[in-house]
Design a protein around this motif. Sequence first.
Motif, mmCIF file in Angstrom:
data_model
loop_
_atom_site.group_PDB
_atom_site.id
_atom_site.type_symbol
_atom_site.label_atom_id
_atom_site.label_comp_id
_atom_site.label_asym_id
_atom_site.label_seq_id
_atom_site.Cartn_x
_atom_site.Cartn_y
_atom_site.Cartn_z
ATOM 1 N N ILE A 211 24.813 48.291 39.664
ATOM 2 C CA ILE A 211 26.103 48.306 38.960
ATOM 3 C C ILE A 211 26.734 46.906 38.970
ATOM 4 N N ILE A 212 27.162 46.453 37.811
ATOM 5 C CA ILE A 212 27.874 45.177 37.678
ATOM 6 C C ILE A 212 29.360 45.481 37.497
ATOM 7 N N TRP A 213 30.176 44.910 38.370
ATOM 8 C CA TRP A 213 31.628 45.095 38.309
ATOM 9 C C TRP A 213 32.304 43.773 37.919
ATOM 10 N N GLY A 214 33.334 43.858 37.076
ATOM 11 C CA GLY A 214 34.217 42.713 36.869
ATOM 12 C C GLY A 214 33.878 41.838 35.690
ATOM 13 N N ASN A 215 33.929 40.541 35.940
ATOM 14 C CA ASN A 215 33.781 39.528 34.902
ATOM 15 C C ASN A 215 32.299 39.239 34.688
ATOM 16 N N ILE A 216 31.759 39.625 33.552
ATOM 17 C CA ILE A 216 30.325 39.541 33.299
ATOM 18 C C ILE A 216 29.821 38.112 33.422
ATOM 19 N N THR A 217 30.555 37.158 32.884
ATOM 20 C CA THR A 217 30.107 35.769 32.907
ATOM 21 C C THR A 217 30.943 34.937 33.872
ATOM 22 N N GLY A 218 31.451 35.585 34.912
ATOM 23 C CA GLY A 218 32.252 34.862 35.891
ATOM 24 C C GLY A 218 32.170 35.520 37.246
ATOM 25 N N ASN A 219 33.328 35.794 37.828
ATOM 26 C CA ASN A 219 33.409 36.346 39.173
ATOM 27 C C ASN A 219 33.168 37.847 39.125
ATOM 28 N N ASN A 220 31.973 38.274 39.558
ATOM 29 C CA ASN A 220 31.641 39.703 39.478
ATOM 30 C C ASN A 220 30.980 40.190 40.756
ATOM 31 N N ILE A 316 42.540 44.987 30.636
ATOM 32 C CA ILE A 316 41.554 43.916 30.746
ATOM 33 C C ILE A 316 40.165 44.503 30.521
ATOM 34 N N VAL A 317 39.285 43.717 29.938
ATOM 35 C CA VAL A 317 37.895 44.149 29.766
ATOM 36 C C VAL A 317 37.165 43.918 31.081
ATOM 37 N N PHE A 318 36.564 44.956 31.601
ATOM 38 C CA PHE A 318 36.011 44.961 32.949
ATOM 39 C C PHE A 318 34.649 45.641 32.902
ATOM 40 N N SER A 319 33.646 45.027 33.503
ATOM 41 C CA SER A 319 32.335 45.669 33.569
ATOM 42 C C SER A 319 32.366 46.777 34.606
ATOM 43 N N ALA A 349 40.116 41.282 39.122
ATOM 44 C CA ALA A 349 41.058 41.448 38.018
ATOM 45 C C ALA A 349 41.921 40.214 37.815
ATOM 46 N N ASP A 350 42.311 39.536 38.910
ATOM 47 C CA ASP A 350 43.203 38.379 38.788
ATOM 48 C C ASP A 350 42.586 37.287 37.926
ATOM 49 N N ASP A 351 41.296 37.039 38.098
ATOM 50 C CA ASP A 351 40.632 36.026 37.269
ATOM 51 C C ASP A 351 40.726 36.392 35.787
ATOM 52 N N LEU A 352 40.459 37.657 35.478
ATOM 53 C CA LEU A 352 40.480 38.098 34.089
ATOM 54 C C LEU A 352 41.897 38.073 33.511
ATOM 55 N N ILE A 353 42.864 38.458 34.323
ATOM 56 C CA ILE A 353 44.265 38.431 33.872
ATOM 57 C C ILE A 353 44.701 36.990 33.605
ATOM 58 N N GLN A 354 44.330 36.092 34.516
ATOM 59 C CA GLN A 354 44.692 34.678 34.329
ATOM 60 C C GLN A 354 44.064 34.106 33.061
ATOM 61 N N GLU A 355 42.798 34.430 32.817
ATOM 62 C CA GLU A 355 42.129 33.918 31.622
ATOM 63 C C GLU A 355 42.900 34.308 30.361
ATOM 64 N N LYS A 356 43.325 35.567 30.317
ATOM 65 C CA LYS A 356 44.042 36.024 29.127
ATOM 66 C C LYS A 356 45.421 35.381 29.019
ATOM 67 N N LEU A 364 49.954 28.074 32.485
ATOM 68 C CA LEU A 364 49.506 26.709 32.188
ATOM 69 C C LEU A 364 48.162 26.376 32.812
ATOM 70 N N THR A 365 47.973 26.733 34.083
ATOM 71 C CA THR A 365 46.741 26.335 34.773
ATOM 72 C C THR A 365 46.094 27.530 35.444
ATOM 73 N N PHE A 366 44.778 27.438 35.551
ATOM 74 C CA PHE A 366 44.004 28.500 36.185
ATOM 75 C C PHE A 366 43.943 28.254 37.689
ATOM 76 N N GLN A 367 44.281 29.268 38.477
ATOM 77 C CA GLN A 367 44.242 29.165 39.935
ATOM 78 C C GLN A 367 43.230 30.158 40.480
ATOM 79 N N PRO A 368 42.071 29.692 40.965
ATOM 80 C CA PRO A 368 41.080 30.617 41.531
ATOM 81 C C PRO A 368 41.685 31.422 42.676
ATOM 82 N N VAL A 369 41.313 32.674 42.767
ATOM 83 C CA VAL A 369 41.853 33.551 43.796
ATOM 84 C C VAL A 369 41.045 33.359 45.069
ATOM 85 N N GLY A 370 41.559 32.543 46.001
ATOM 86 C CA GLY A 370 40.858 32.319 47.272
ATOM 87 C C GLY A 370 39.863 31.192 47.153
#
Length: 406
Positions: A211-220, A316-319, A349-356, A364-370
């Motif tokens: 099972i793949i969860w989350g951001n398909i081409t990012g943090n999953n 949000i679109v989520f795998s 989810a935070d990564d996907l929410i920030q992207e949108k 303004l800027t993307f802040q990685p979670v952790g």
Amino acid sequence: MTTELMMLIAEENLETHIEKELEKESMNDLINPLEVWIVSASTNVCNHLIPILASGDVFGVDTEISLTFFDWEQTENCLISIVMETQDLASPILRSVSYCTNIEEAFFQAQVIIFLDEITDEEVFSLEGFLRSRVPLCHLYGYMMEKNADKSVKVIVGGKTFVNLKTALLMQYAPNIASNIVAVALGVEGQAKAILARKMKTSPSSIKDVIIWGNITGNNYVDLRKAKVYNYESAIWGPPGYYHSVLNLIFDSEWVTKEFGMTLETLSTTGREFGCILAAHSITTTMKYWNYGSPPGEIVSLGVMSEGQFGIPEGIVFSMPVKFENGTWEVLTNLEDISLSEKTIKRLADDLIQEKLIAMGDLLTFQPVGEESRTSIVLDAENAQSSMALYGEKEQDGLDDSEGKR
């Protein structure tokens, strides 16, 4: 006339009606081929897609298709070459092959649209700039799909850059067909199966239910809790259909907790898991499942719009795990023991929410979670012989590092 006789006549009439309707549909298929559009057709992935689509494996050997390659005007010479080479296939199911560079004519009567990664000459110097540059493009595509495409069009978004975001934007700007837009996650799933198969010295096709969860081409997260291996040569054998738990057969917990995740992370950062062959296969397999259903009882990963399943934020679109059946898909919310912790869901989810938010100009800027490693394993304290492999965040779900280690 008795009730029994009336019921018999009604049943015969219904059978005759169904036969006539099927015959009518068959005649329509002969007259009107299935309209398939490929967007960003000048990319290399398109060259790998075409033979699979023309083979009849995706839509059926009795379904004729019309292929249209869409890209921008500067790619016209490339599109002409693709059209000519596709015609040279002499495929019996290819009714027509053409190209389009006029956005006003894009997706005319399209019944299937496949989005690939676009090639652009524009200079983007930051992540935020790239994210914002997707909005006008998806806005334009969404508008043209609403205007020109068939009302029941099926839209598949593939690629290796911000697939979840692009899918969400297309849904936003094409609200009337939003429920028929999905993101392909089978590329990551296939890569994970191949890594496991090499470790276990078996075939990747023997491994199911990753099972793949989350951001398909990012943090999953790549979740192995339900993963099974069939036809595995071990001390225990069973009848056809017998399987072993993947995690019960990998006794090297160090490999599961470190090397497996690190390999996936490396492939993700380089984008190698979405090479042309794998990307084309993942897209066409997803489309085939959509048409004919996924293998019975098998879990498939798909990027879909969250409606709050599993505690994932809506919008949000989520795998997540799904099954395909009867021409549609269904999220498998009834699976046991696959819940994710609030911490895990928040990180993904935070990564996907920030992207949108960045794409829409609300952040303004993307802040990685952790700042910790994106690769982690959660050990299962209830089973000392198994562990859960998750790719995304270091998390112990209440366990110390010492617990569950062998």
